[in-house]
Enzyme design. Sequence first.
Site, short mmCIF file in Angstrom:
data_model
loop_
_atom_site.label_atom_id
_atom_site.label_comp_id
_atom_site.label_asym_id
_atom_site.label_seq_id
_atom_site.Cartn_x
_atom_site.Cartn_y
_atom_site.Cartn_z
N LYS A 13 12.39 134.83 -30.50
CA LYS A 13 11.21 134.49 -31.30
C LYS A 13 11.56 134.42 -32.79
O LYS A 13 11.23 133.46 -33.47
CB LYS A 13 10.10 135.55 -31.09
CG LYS A 13 9.70 135.74 -29.62
CD LYS A 13 8.62 136.81 -29.46
CE LYS A 13 9.05 138.22 -29.86
NZ LYS A 13 10.07 138.83 -28.96
N ARG A 88 0.31 141.08 -28.78
CA ARG A 88 1.10 141.78 -27.77
C ARG A 88 0.21 142.44 -26.71
O ARG A 88 0.72 143.06 -25.78
CB ARG A 88 1.93 142.86 -28.44
CG ARG A 88 3.41 142.50 -28.59
CD ARG A 88 4.07 143.68 -29.26
NE ARG A 88 5.49 143.73 -29.13
CZ ARG A 88 6.35 143.21 -29.99
NH1 ARG A 88 5.92 142.51 -31.01
NH2 ARG A 88 7.65 143.38 -29.82
N ARG A 127 22.38 142.32 -31.90
CA ARG A 127 21.58 141.71 -32.98
C ARG A 127 21.79 142.41 -34.32
O ARG A 127 21.83 143.63 -34.40
CB ARG A 127 20.10 141.79 -32.60
CG ARG A 127 19.15 141.55 -33.77
CD ARG A 127 17.78 141.18 -33.34
NE ARG A 127 17.04 142.22 -32.69
CZ ARG A 127 15.81 142.06 -32.17
NH1 ARG A 127 15.23 140.87 -32.23
NH2 ARG A 127 15.19 143.05 -31.60
N ARG A 161 18.75 147.29 -36.40
CA ARG A 161 17.51 148.03 -36.24
C ARG A 161 17.70 149.32 -35.45
O ARG A 161 18.44 149.35 -34.47
CB ARG A 161 16.49 147.15 -35.51
CG ARG A 161 15.81 146.16 -36.42
CD ARG A 161 15.05 145.11 -35.68
NE ARG A 161 14.20 145.62 -34.61
CZ ARG A 161 13.41 144.85 -33.87
NH1 ARG A 161 13.35 143.55 -34.11
NH2 ARG A 161 12.70 145.36 -32.91
N ARG A 172 10.73 148.94 -24.29
CA ARG A 172 10.07 147.77 -24.88
C ARG A 172 9.84 146.68 -23.84
O ARG A 172 8.80 146.01 -23.86
CB ARG A 172 10.91 147.25 -26.05
CG ARG A 172 10.76 148.14 -27.29
CD ARG A 172 11.96 148.09 -28.22
NE ARG A 172 12.19 146.79 -28.79
CZ ARG A 172 13.35 146.41 -29.34
NH1 ARG A 172 14.38 147.25 -29.38
NH2 ARG A 172 13.47 145.21 -29.86
P1 ADP Z 1 11.25 142.29 -30.97
O1 ADP Z 1 11.71 141.27 -31.97
O2 ADP Z 1 12.38 143.05 -30.39
O3 ADP Z 1 10.31 141.69 -29.96
P2 ADP Z 1 9.43 143.34 -32.96
O4 ADP Z 1 10.17 143.34 -34.24
O5 ADP Z 1 8.45 142.25 -32.74
O6 ADP Z 1 10.47 143.42 -31.75
O7 ADP Z 1 8.67 144.71 -32.77
C1 ADP Z 1 9.34 145.96 -32.95
C2 ADP Z 1 8.37 147.09 -32.64
O8 ADP Z 1 7.25 147.04 -33.54
C3 ADP Z 1 7.76 147.05 -31.25
O9 ADP Z 1 8.59 147.69 -30.28
C4 ADP Z 1 6.45 147.82 -31.49
O10 ADP Z 1 6.68 149.22 -31.59
C5 ADP Z 1 6.05 147.35 -32.88
N1 ADP Z 1 5.19 146.13 -32.85
C6 ADP Z 1 5.51 144.89 -33.34
N2 ADP Z 1 4.50 144.03 -33.18
C7 ADP Z 1 3.52 144.71 -32.55
C8 ADP Z 1 2.21 144.37 -32.09
N3 ADP Z 1 1.73 143.11 -32.23
N4 ADP Z 1 1.47 145.33 -31.48
C9 ADP Z 1 1.94 146.59 -31.34
N5 ADP Z 1 3.15 146.98 -31.74
C10 ADP Z 1 3.95 146.06 -32.35
P1 ADP Z 2 13.18 138.31 -30.75
O1 ADP Z 2 12.65 138.00 -32.13
O2 ADP Z 2 12.47 137.54 -29.68
O3 ADP Z 2 13.24 139.77 -30.45
P2 ADP Z 2 15.73 137.33 -31.84
O4 ADP Z 2 15.38 135.97 -32.31
O5 ADP Z 2 15.91 138.39 -32.85
O6 ADP Z 2 14.70 137.80 -30.69
O7 ADP Z 2 17.07 137.22 -30.96
C1 ADP Z 2 17.74 138.38 -30.47
C2 ADP Z 2 19.24 138.20 -30.67
O8 ADP Z 2 19.72 137.17 -29.79
C3 ADP Z 2 19.63 137.78 -32.07
O9 ADP Z 2 20.83 138.45 -32.43
C4 ADP Z 2 19.85 136.25 -31.97
O10 ADP Z 2 20.86 135.81 -32.87
C5 ADP Z 2 20.27 136.06 -30.53
N1 ADP Z 2 19.70 134.85 -29.93
C6 ADP Z 2 18.49 134.29 -30.15
N2 ADP Z 2 18.30 133.19 -29.40
C7 ADP Z 2 19.44 133.03 -28.67
C8 ADP Z 2 19.85 132.06 -27.70
N3 ADP Z 2 19.08 131.04 -27.32
N4 ADP Z 2 21.09 132.25 -27.15
C9 ADP Z 2 21.88 133.28 -27.51
N5 ADP Z 2 21.53 134.23 -28.42
C10 ADP Z 2 20.33 134.10 -28.99
#
Ligand code: ADP
Ligand code: ADP
Length: 220
Positions: A13, A88, A127, A161, A172
């Site tokens: 994302k 979420r 990541r 992170r 998660r």
């Molecule tokens: P990821 O990129 O791994 O999906 P995020 O950066 O979006 O993770 O979120 C990291 C953490 O922040 C989540 O595990 C949760 O604890 C919190 N969080 C983020 N967005 C939301 C949301 N919309 N509602 C509730 N908790 C959230």
């Molecule tokens: P999210 O925001 O959904 O938690 P990220 O965009 O941060 O996910 O992606 C998680 C990790 O995977 C990052 O280190 C990113 O560089 C890598 N990544 C993202 N998309 C791809 C893909 N299509 N193939 C391989 N690695 C990816």
Amino acid sequence: MNIILLGPPGAGKGTQAERLVASRGMVQMSTGDMLRAEKNAGTELGDRIKAVMDAGELVSDEIVSALIDNCLAALKPEQGAIFDGYPRTAAQAGTLDEILGNNGRRLDHVIELHVDEDKLVTRIVGRYTCATCGAGYHDMFKQPKVAGTCDVCGGHEFKRRADDNEQTVRTRMAEYRAKTAPVIPIYEARGILTRIDGMADIDTVSAAIAAVLDGTQTKA
Ligand code: ADP
Ligand code: ADP
Ligand code: ZN
């Protein structure tokens, strides 16, 4: 245009949002980033948020919806929003409709990045981001062109992170399955959901998203 990028942790994302910001001038609304900023502010609220995030659980709907409300109100009318990591829960999905309506906006597309959960741990533990500009990288899948130098800003400091460890990732993912996946049928019923293969390489995923936004692909 206002869109949601939906998918479990590590689905891509943030990576795709970063590209849409660069290519289309849209604005990324990442509740994760907003919460991390609040956490680092060291306020009492920040301390409470930290405990929840470090455990991999969801922060309360009230807190995240207030953050989104504030950020959306600050957008210029011509700027499109990319919701990344929000909504979420079904309750957040309902609140987002209200917030968008209050701001004279509507949701155009919900893009579900469909991924193989077994492969996500590798994505998450590899990541890291640029400490200066936030650009995202991966140990195996997206290395900077010059080792140790950010492609975007030339910075040399990177960070990982606290919650990107295998144990927290499992929690998660369970949270995603139990609380977030149920929002998918809501958008499917509205005819605005498109499912994309998030296991394809980053460029292929970007092209598939572009086809949806440009209306050159049929909806799921
Ligand atoms: P990821 O990129 O791994 O999906 P995020 O950066 O979006 O993770 O979120 C990291 C953490 O922040 C989540 O595990 C949760 O604890 C919190 N969080 C983020 N967005 C939301 C949301 N919309 N509602 C509730 N908790 C959230
Ligand atoms: P999210 O925001 O959904 O938690 P990220 O965009 O941060 O996910 O992606 C998680 C990790 O995977 C990052 O280190 C990113 O560089 C890598 N990544 C993202 N998309 C791809 C893909 N299509 N193939 C391989 N690695 C990816
Ligand atoms: Zn940078």
